[in-house]
Design a protein around this motif. Structure first.
Motif, short mmCIF file in Angstrom:
data_model
loop_
_atom_site.label_atom_id
_atom_site.label_comp_id
_atom_site.label_asym_id
_atom_site.label_seq_id
_atom_site.Cartn_x
_atom_site.Cartn_y
_atom_site.Cartn_z
N MET A 143 0.84 -1.19 0.00
CA MET A 143 0.00 0.00 0.00
C MET A 143 0.88 1.24 0.00
N GLY A 144 0.35 2.32 -0.54
CA GLY A 144 1.13 3.54 -0.58
C GLY A 144 0.28 4.78 -0.46
N TRP A 145 0.95 5.86 -0.09
CA TRP A 145 0.33 7.18 -0.04
C TRP A 145 0.94 8.05 -1.13
N TYR A 146 0.07 8.75 -1.83
CA TYR A 146 0.48 9.66 -2.89
C TYR A 146 0.05 11.08 -2.52
N ARG A 147 0.78 12.06 -3.07
CA ARG A 147 0.43 13.46 -2.85
C ARG A 147 0.21 14.14 -4.21
#
Length: 122
Positions: free
Chosen positions: A34-38
């Motif tokens: 899983m990842g977080w993007y901006r």
């Protein structure tokens, strides 16, 4: 269809902290990276943090030492603890599952959540 719901954003002064949450349907948090993007206006959506099913984490250089990604598989939720926030951290944050190609990560799902807005004032 997997649903991703981000929350926890807000307006904070530089140096402050926020904790973002991403609630996912199904068991994706347990079995997928899983990842977080901006997302910032006019720019691409870079990956800022990732976590594998084994718990290995990685961060963009700009957030190393300040952000921490974690997950709660029982709650199917991924978190992003953001400390020592800077104005350049501002943007809409999205989460997604990840697929790996070579040494690079790419979003797995074509459908994104609504994101959560983070605004850091100077």
């Amino acid at each position: 269809q997997v649903q991703l719901v981000e929350s926890g954003g807000g307006l904070v002064q530089a140096g402050g902290s926020l904790r973002l949450s991403c609630a996912a349907s199904g068991s994706v948090v347990r079995i997928l990276s899983m990842g977080w993007y901006r997302q910032t206006p006019g720019e691409q959506r870079p990956l800022v943090a990732s976590i594998t099913p084994g718990g290995n984490t990685d961060y963009a250089d700009s957030v190393k030492g300040r952000f921490t990604i974690s997950r709660d598989t029982a709650k199917n939720t991924v978190y992003l603890q953001m400390n020592s926030l800077k104005p350049e951290d501002s943007g809409v944050y999205y989460c997604n599952a990840l697929r790996q190609s070579g040494s690079s990560w790419y979003p797995l799902f074509g459908s994104w959540g609504q994101g959560t807005q983070v605004t850091v004032s100077s």
